[in-house]
Design an enzyme around this catalytic site. Structure first.
Site, mmCIF file in Angstrom:
data_model
loop_
_atom_site.group_PDB
_atom_site.id
_atom_site.type_symbol
_atom_site.label_atom_id
_atom_site.label_comp_id
_atom_site.label_asym_id
_atom_site.label_seq_id
_atom_site.Cartn_x
_atom_site.Cartn_y
_atom_site.Cartn_z
ATOM 1 N N ASP A 14 7.906 -44.682 -17.057
ATOM 2 C CA ASP A 14 6.541 -44.462 -17.548
ATOM 3 C C ASP A 14 5.525 -45.343 -16.808
ATOM 4 O O ASP A 14 5.861 -46.411 -16.298
ATOM 5 C CB ASP A 14 6.502 -44.763 -19.053
ATOM 6 C CG ASP A 14 5.232 -44.246 -19.698
ATOM 7 O OD1 ASP A 14 4.618 -43.306 -19.149
ATOM 8 O OD2 ASP A 14 4.845 -44.787 -20.754
ATOM 9 N N HIS A 31 2.295 -40.708 -9.353
ATOM 10 C CA HIS A 31 3.530 -39.910 -9.375
ATOM 11 C C HIS A 31 4.211 -39.946 -8.005
ATOM 12 O O HIS A 31 5.433 -39.989 -7.912
ATOM 13 C CB HIS A 31 3.229 -38.468 -9.778
ATOM 14 C CG HIS A 31 2.771 -38.329 -11.204
ATOM 15 N ND1 HIS A 31 3.429 -38.917 -12.254
ATOM 16 C CD2 HIS A 31 1.700 -37.686 -11.749
ATOM 17 C CE1 HIS A 31 2.789 -38.636 -13.390
ATOM 18 N NE2 HIS A 31 1.738 -37.900 -13.104
ATOM 19 N N LEU A 125 28.885 -41.804 -9.792
ATOM 20 C CA LEU A 125 27.816 -41.996 -10.777
ATOM 21 C C LEU A 125 27.382 -40.653 -11.386
ATOM 22 O O LEU A 125 27.128 -39.691 -10.664
ATOM 23 C CB LEU A 125 26.605 -42.653 -10.089
ATOM 24 C CG LEU A 125 25.373 -42.856 -10.963
ATOM 25 C CD1 LEU A 125 25.594 -43.957 -11.993
ATOM 26 C CD2 LEU A 125 24.149 -43.172 -10.119
HETATM 27 C C1 IPE Z 1 7.562 -40.475 -21.731
HETATM 28 O O1 IPE Z 1 6.331 -40.890 -21.274
HETATM 29 C C2 IPE Z 1 8.081 -39.381 -20.865
HETATM 30 C C3 IPE Z 1 8.412 -39.754 -19.500
HETATM 31 C C4 IPE Z 1 8.304 -40.929 -18.979
HETATM 32 C C5 IPE Z 1 8.906 -38.698 -18.685
HETATM 33 P P1 IPE Z 1 4.966 -40.321 -21.886
HETATM 34 O O2 IPE Z 1 3.876 -40.912 -21.090
HETATM 35 O O3 IPE Z 1 5.023 -38.835 -21.957
HETATM 36 O O4 IPE Z 1 5.025 -40.884 -23.370
HETATM 37 P P2 IPE Z 1 3.845 -41.273 -24.355
HETATM 38 O O5 IPE Z 1 2.895 -40.107 -24.402
HETATM 39 O O6 IPE Z 1 3.184 -42.517 -23.814
HETATM 40 O O7 IPE Z 1 4.532 -41.550 -25.657
HETATM 41 C C1 IPE Z 2 5.330 -41.130 -16.365
HETATM 42 O O1 IPE Z 2 4.065 -41.637 -16.075
HETATM 43 C C2 IPE Z 2 5.616 -39.825 -15.669
HETATM 44 C C3 IPE Z 2 5.572 -38.655 -16.549
HETATM 45 C C4 IPE Z 2 5.396 -38.672 -17.845
HETATM 46 C C5 IPE Z 2 5.717 -37.365 -15.908
HETATM 47 P P1 IPE Z 2 2.769 -41.132 -16.848
HETATM 48 O O2 IPE Z 2 2.239 -39.927 -16.155
HETATM 49 O O3 IPE Z 2 3.053 -40.953 -18.291
HETATM 50 O O4 IPE Z 2 1.778 -42.337 -16.620
HETATM 51 P P2 IPE Z 2 0.922 -43.061 -17.738
HETATM 52 O O5 IPE Z 2 1.857 -43.460 -18.828
HETATM 53 O O6 IPE Z 2 -0.097 -42.079 -18.207
HETATM 54 O O7 IPE Z 2 0.321 -44.239 -17.054
HETATM 55 MG MG MG Z 3 3.040 -42.185 -19.886
#
Ligand code: IPE
Ligand code: IPE
Ligand code: MG
Length: 244
Positions: A14, A31, A125
């Site tokens: 995240d 990303h 793995l």
């Molecule tokens: C969780 O992150 C999902 C992934 C990292 C793929 P999110 O960004 O979607 O979660 P919330 O919205 O902060 O809970």
């Molecule tokens: C995690 O990073 C990747 C996905 C959920 C696809 P985020 O896109 O949630 O990035 P933040 O949490 O908004 O910074």
């Molecule tokens: Mg996120």
């Protein structure tokens, strides 16, 4: 490094968007950077002797993101598979996806399905990407599949127990590795966001303030060190002088 290596590590990758925005870039740049970190983390997990690594890449709720962001996420996933599948294969990595694979676009499936097939005989793995994954969806699906099996006469309602439920989850393919030992989440959020609710029942959690694009093999080793110092009790008692 601790001698206690978790068998199954799951990572909530995240913070890509915030990482980029803090640097004055658009979210998609996060990303791009985030995806570039995945390979080295898989390699390190393998070197450390972790048996199963599950990476939360896209949740059932992430479909609500803007189309532009979604299209970049899928392009990056395809690029990752095309570029890194050879190395994964050389390293005997087994690849799987847990989640609603049927929701993915044909262009994604066209690269993903042959990649999974190509690595399907590998015994090293056990790498799983959680994609269009949500634990609630997984549990509801398990209940539905079990009910259908009952209707067909293949199962009886009284047969339902914890082990049988586990057989209907996406993670059942991992067999005895399906329980998670360690969940790591980056970005500073301290929540599970619908990830492996059942499988992480007795997992240890390590929450890191850094965002996923700043994750390195060294950070993984640090999380494992913290895991090694934890006392896992599983509801029982630790009897002094008796090692389990
Ligand atoms: C969780 O992150 C999902 C992934 C990292 C793929 P999110 O960004 O979607 O979660 P919330 O919205 O902060 O809970
Ligand atoms: C995690 O990073 C990747 C996905 C959920 C696809 P985020 O896109 O949630 O990035 P933040 O949490 O908004 O910074
Ligand atoms: Mg996120």
């Amino acid at each position: 490094m601790s001698e206690r290596i978790p068998k199954h590590v799951a990572i909530i990758m995240d913070g890509n968007g915030r990482w980029a925005e803090r640097r004055g870039h658009t979210r998609v740049f996060g990303h791009i950077r985030g995806t570039s970190k995945v390979k080295s983390v898989i390699r390190e997990a393998d070197h450390l002797g972790i048996k199963a690594l599950t990476l939360y890449a896209f949740s059932t709720e992430n479909w609500t993101r803007p189309d532009g962001e979604l299209s970049v996420i899928w392009k990056l996933f395809i690029k990752f598979l095309k570029r890194d599948i050879d190395e994964l294969h050389r390293n005997n990595v087994r690849l799987r996806v847990i989640g609603e694979v049927e929701r993915l676009a044909p262009a994604v499936r066209a690269v993903l399905d042959p990649s999974i097939e190509r690595l399907s005989k590998n015994t090293g793995l056990q790498l799983s990407f959680a994609i269009s994954y949500g634990s609630r969806r997984e549990l509801a699906r398990a209940a539905r599949l079990f009910a259908l099996d009952c209707e067909k006469g293949l199962r009886k309602p009284e047969e339902m127990n914890e082990q049988v439920l586990g057989e209907y989850l996406w993670t059942s393919v991992l067999g005895e590795l399906s329980d998670v030992d360690l969940v790591i989440r980056t970005s500073g959020e301290k929540r599970i966001s619908n990830f492996l609710l059942w499988q992480a029942a007795y997992a240890e959690f390590v929450f890191l303030d850094l965002c996923w694009p700043d994750f390195t093999p060294e950070v993984l080793r640090g999380a494992l060190q913290e895991y090694g110092a934890r006392e896992r009790r599983f509801g029982g008692l630790i009897i002094k002088g008796v090692s389990s």
